[in-house]
Design a protein around this motif. Structure first.
Motif, PDB file in Angstrom:
ATOM      1  N   ALA A  41       0.827  -1.209   0.000  1.00 13.99           N
ATOM      2  CA  ALA A  41       0.000   0.000   0.000  1.00 13.99           C
ATOM      3  C   ALA A  41       0.862   1.261   0.000  1.00 13.99           C
ATOM      4  N   ALA A  42       1.926   1.268   0.806  1.00 13.38           N
ATOM      5  CA  ALA A  42       2.802   2.439   0.879  1.00 13.38           C
ATOM      6  C   ALA A  42       3.580   2.630  -0.419  1.00 13.38           C
ATOM      7  N   ALA A  43       3.945   1.531  -1.073  1.00 17.15           N
ATOM      8  CA  ALA A  43       4.660   1.631  -2.344  1.00 17.15           C
ATOM      9  C   ALA A  43       3.751   2.203  -3.427  1.00 17.15           C
ATOM     10  N   ALA A  44       2.474   1.837  -3.383  1.00 17.06           N
ATOM     11  CA  ALA A  44       1.518   2.317  -4.385  1.00 17.06           C
ATOM     12  C   ALA A  44       1.189   3.792  -4.173  1.00 17.06           C
ATOM     13  N   ARG A  45       1.109   4.196  -2.903  1.00 19.05           N
ATOM     14  CA  ARG A  45       0.724   5.584  -2.591  1.00 19.05           C
ATOM     15  C   ARG A  45       1.176   5.910  -1.172  1.00 19.05           C
ATOM     16  N   PRO A  46       2.294   6.599  -1.028  1.00 19.95           N
ATOM     17  CA  PRO A  46       2.806   6.895   0.317  1.00 19.95           C
ATOM     18  C   PRO A  46       1.800   7.682   1.163  1.00 19.95           C
ATOM     19  N   PRO A  47       1.605   7.252   2.416  1.00 19.69           N
ATOM     20  CA  PRO A  47       0.657   7.936   3.298  1.00 19.69           C
ATOM     21  C   PRO A  47       1.278   9.144   3.997  1.00 19.69           C
ATOM     22  N   ALA A  48       0.423   9.969   4.571  1.00 23.27           N
ATOM     23  CA  ALA A  48       0.871  11.104   5.383  1.00 23.27           C
ATOM     24  C   ALA A  48       1.169  10.659   6.810  1.00 23.27           C
ATOM     25  N   LEU A  49       0.588   9.525   7.227  1.00 18.45           N
ATOM     26  CA  LEU A  49       0.748   8.995   8.578  1.00 18.45           C
ATOM     27  C   LEU A  49       0.504   7.494   8.528  1.00 18.45           C
ATOM     28  N   VAL A  50       1.261   6.750   9.338  1.00 21.15           N
ATOM     29  CA  VAL A  50       1.062   5.308   9.485  1.00 21.15           C
ATOM     30  C   VAL A  50       0.718   5.025  10.939  1.00 21.15           C
ATOM     31  N   VAL A  51      -0.326   4.234  11.160  1.00 21.44           N
ATOM     32  CA  VAL A  51      -0.661   3.733  12.492  1.00 21.44           C
ATOM     33  C   VAL A  51      -0.392   2.236  12.450  1.00 21.44           C
ATOM     34  N   MET A  52       0.562   1.765  13.245  1.00 27.50           N
ATOM     35  CA  MET A  52       1.054   0.388  13.158  1.00 27.50           C
ATOM     36  C   MET A  52       0.760  -0.394  14.428  1.00 27.50           C
ATOM     37  N   ASP A  53      -0.026  -1.454  14.288  1.00 25.30           N
ATOM     38  CA  ASP A  53      -0.204  -2.412  15.380  1.00 25.30           C
ATOM     39  C   ASP A  53       1.143  -3.112  15.568  1.00 25.30           C
ATOM     40  N   LEU A  54       1.505  -3.435  16.783  1.00 25.67           N
ATOM     41  CA  LEU A  54       2.798  -4.071  17.014  1.00 25.67           C
ATOM     42  C   LEU A  54       2.783  -5.572  16.829  1.00 25.67           C
ATOM     43  N   HIS A  55       1.612  -6.189  16.908  1.00 26.01           N
ATOM     44  CA  HIS A  55       1.512  -7.647  16.771  1.00 26.01           C
ATOM     45  C   HIS A  55       0.689  -7.962  15.530  1.00 26.01           C
ATOM     46  N   LEU A  56       1.377  -8.364  14.464  1.00 17.76           N
ATOM     47  CA  LEU A  56       0.710  -8.676  13.202  1.00 17.76           C
ATOM     48  C   LEU A  56       0.900 -10.150  12.869  1.00 17.76           C
TER      49      LEU A  56
END
Length: 120
Positions: A41-56
């Motif tokens: 997703a980020a490669a297709a269209r870089p975001p202004a902000l990322v919210v990342m869960d720590l356990h994926l």
């Protein structure tokens, strides 16, 4: 222009809550359920902000955020976790990939205020 927030969250209810908050803050949310999906997703269209869960399902959010850094440039990344993340984050402070840590459960009004500031 509406700013895009990439929500990396494998829990459907958690992702839904984040999407609602991003929309209320005036942004547009995109959800990735895994770290690999977040990279795409980020490669297709870089975001202004990322919210990342720590356990994926495919690894930990610290490692995935470090991998994302080359795709998102200076965009901030926020860590979000409901578990005690101190052990996972201990090694992250040498080279911190996160601008903020949000502990679950969180107060929606507080997170909404932070999102509004971040997306302004």
């Amino acid at each position: 222009m509406t700013k895009r927030v990439l929500i990396v969250e494998d829990s459907a209810p958690g992702a839904h809550l984040w999407c609602e908050l991003v929309n209320l803050a005036g942004g547009t949310a995109e959800v990735a359920r895994t770290g690999a999906d977040a990279l795409a997703a980020a490669a297709a269209r870089p975001p202004a902000l990322v919210v990342m869960d720590l356990h994926l399902p495919d690894g930990n959010g610290v490692d995935w955020t470090r991998r994302l850094r080359g795709l998102i440039g200076d965009a901030p990344a926020w860590a979000c976790s409901g578990l005690d993340a101190h052990e996972m984050l201990d090694g992250a402070w040498d080279d911190p990939p996160f601008a903020a840590f949000i502990a679950k459960p969180f107060v929606a009004a507080e997170v909404l205020a932070r999102l509004k500031t971040a997306l302004a």
